[in-house]
Enzyme design. Sequence first.
Site, mmCIF file in Angstrom:
data_model
loop_
_atom_site.group_PDB
_atom_site.id
_atom_site.type_symbol
_atom_site.label_atom_id
_atom_site.label_comp_id
_atom_site.label_asym_id
_atom_site.label_seq_id
_atom_site.Cartn_x
_atom_site.Cartn_y
_atom_site.Cartn_z
ATOM 1 N N GLU A 196 3.194 -3.017 8.964
ATOM 2 C CA GLU A 196 3.408 -4.398 8.477
ATOM 3 C C GLU A 196 4.329 -5.214 9.384
ATOM 4 O O GLU A 196 5.388 -5.660 8.970
ATOM 5 C CB GLU A 196 3.958 -4.339 7.049
HETATM 6 N N1 IFG Z 1 3.104 -1.184 1.780
HETATM 7 C C1 IFG Z 1 4.318 -0.974 2.568
HETATM 8 C C2 IFG Z 1 5.447 -0.229 1.896
HETATM 9 C C3 IFG Z 1 5.529 -0.486 0.394
HETATM 10 C C4 IFG Z 1 4.169 -0.254 -0.235
HETATM 11 C C5 IFG Z 1 4.242 -0.303 -1.757
HETATM 12 C C6 IFG Z 1 3.156 0.908 3.661
HETATM 13 C C7 IFG Z 1 2.944 1.737 4.900
HETATM 14 C C8 IFG Z 1 3.213 -1.275 0.317
HETATM 15 N N2 IFG Z 1 3.945 -0.207 3.778
HETATM 16 O O1 IFG Z 1 2.659 1.257 2.609
HETATM 17 O O2 IFG Z 1 6.691 -0.609 2.491
HETATM 18 O O3 IFG Z 1 6.010 -1.768 0.125
HETATM 19 O O4 IFG Z 1 3.065 0.183 -2.345
#
Ligand code: IFG
Length: 482
Positions: free
Chosen positions: A299
């Site tokens: 992200e």
């Molecule tokens: N995606 C984000 C996490 C977390 C997650 C919650 C990944 C690799 C959503 N990154 O999953 O930091 O916020 O379900």
Amino acid sequence: MAHSIVPAPVSFTRNEGEPFTLDSTSSIVVGTDAEVARTGEMLAVLLRASTGYAIPVRADSVTTGAIILRANPAASGEEYQLRVTRDSVRIAGTPSGIFRGVQTLRQLLPPAIESHMKLNGTWTVPAVTIEDRPRFAWRGSMLDVARHFFTVDEVKQFIDLLALYKLNVLHLHLADDQGWRIEIKSRPRLAEMGGVTQVGGGPGGFYTQAEYADIVRYAQERFISIVPEIDMPGHTNAALIAHPELSCSRIAPAPYTGTEVGWSAFCPNKEETYALIDDVIRELAALTPGRYIHVGGDEVEVLTHEEYIRFIERVQDIVVRHGKEMVGWEEVGKARLRPTTLAQQWKSDSALLALKSGAKLIMSPSPRAYLDMKYTDATELGLKWAALIEVADVYNWDPATYQAGVTERDIVGVEGPIWSETLRNITAVQYLAMPRLPALAEVGWTPQSAREWESFRVRVAAHAPRWNYLGVNYHRSPQIPW
Ligand code: IFG
């Protein structure tokens, strides 16, 4: 029902003959292998608490009334053989295999064996022969200790659950926007200033290096590898509070207690950035006996494609220079990876890019393995951006066919992340983990051909009394015949 063992063993045979009965004369016999002797002592502690028997651990060889743990030099991986007769219980295999076999033995004993208080009971083990070994080498979960901080004792309680279900990796998400959770002696401000808060504004916290070493040791005794993650270049607000010189703006951000993602990043064009990362990875590598360090990589919305790739490739060099191999979320597949690097698949096709470098995958598909997702809309805890995930959803998939272009040989295993935006303590974590973590454990351990939902749901229902004795919280899923 032949048995209630979770994960289901590769082969299970019920033999003729009387069961083995644990009584006041029973002992545990271990050989000269120190790890096996420690496993024997841990088993003795568990049996003594509920039976009240002395259960001595001996190195000599008695043959009747004994639980005999014996390292088999011809065994490999985590394989073990368990044979029960009226006279003895014998578990042979590699040291890790014997530990896994002891978990099977726990599940062959009555649920009350898990009691921390002495109970009167008949402690029988049915006369069976089991041959067992895991399908995948990497069978794990992830605890996000950054969004909400969890104490060392809470982490150990989570490790106990992993051990019971033969999981062998605990990935600790140690740093994110809301918190930096590990002491780095050469950069003391990281934990001192980055560890002061958490989602919702609570006190946060961090592990001293001694506390982290205690967690590592506790996991190692259970043949569980700790994989520490320092998420970067994104998810870095907490680090930038302590070291604003690593942000391109050089402005120190305020502590962040919300749950938005993607907006923070280390500046990829500054040598100070890589100097700090080198300090962090060097100290973390020295504290981590396991082979892997996870660098996150997920992200990142504020770097260009080229900046991101250059950053990941430099960090990969730093990890390798400190004697470890890199793990990253699947986005790292955009960079050139070493064939020994692992990419953690979670939501898209970036994982396929990683395969082009010869890297292998950890499968954590968010609609199946993200155990921080709600069970249903009625579940108060957890998120639902990926899916609502009931127990059957965690069970009914095959990692080797889940994603087009990904086959068994591309996969090192599976992992069920538990992100903690909505989870303030280990009881909340257990609610989301149980019974979905045993389901994922069976996906990781049991051959696909031997896996069957109708069998699993009945077997796992028989575990509820065990969780009650262990004081473990769990979701009473309507899919399970409790
Ligand atoms: N995606 C984000 C996490 C977390 C997650 C919650 C990944 C690799 C959503 N990154 O999953 O930091 O916020 O379900």
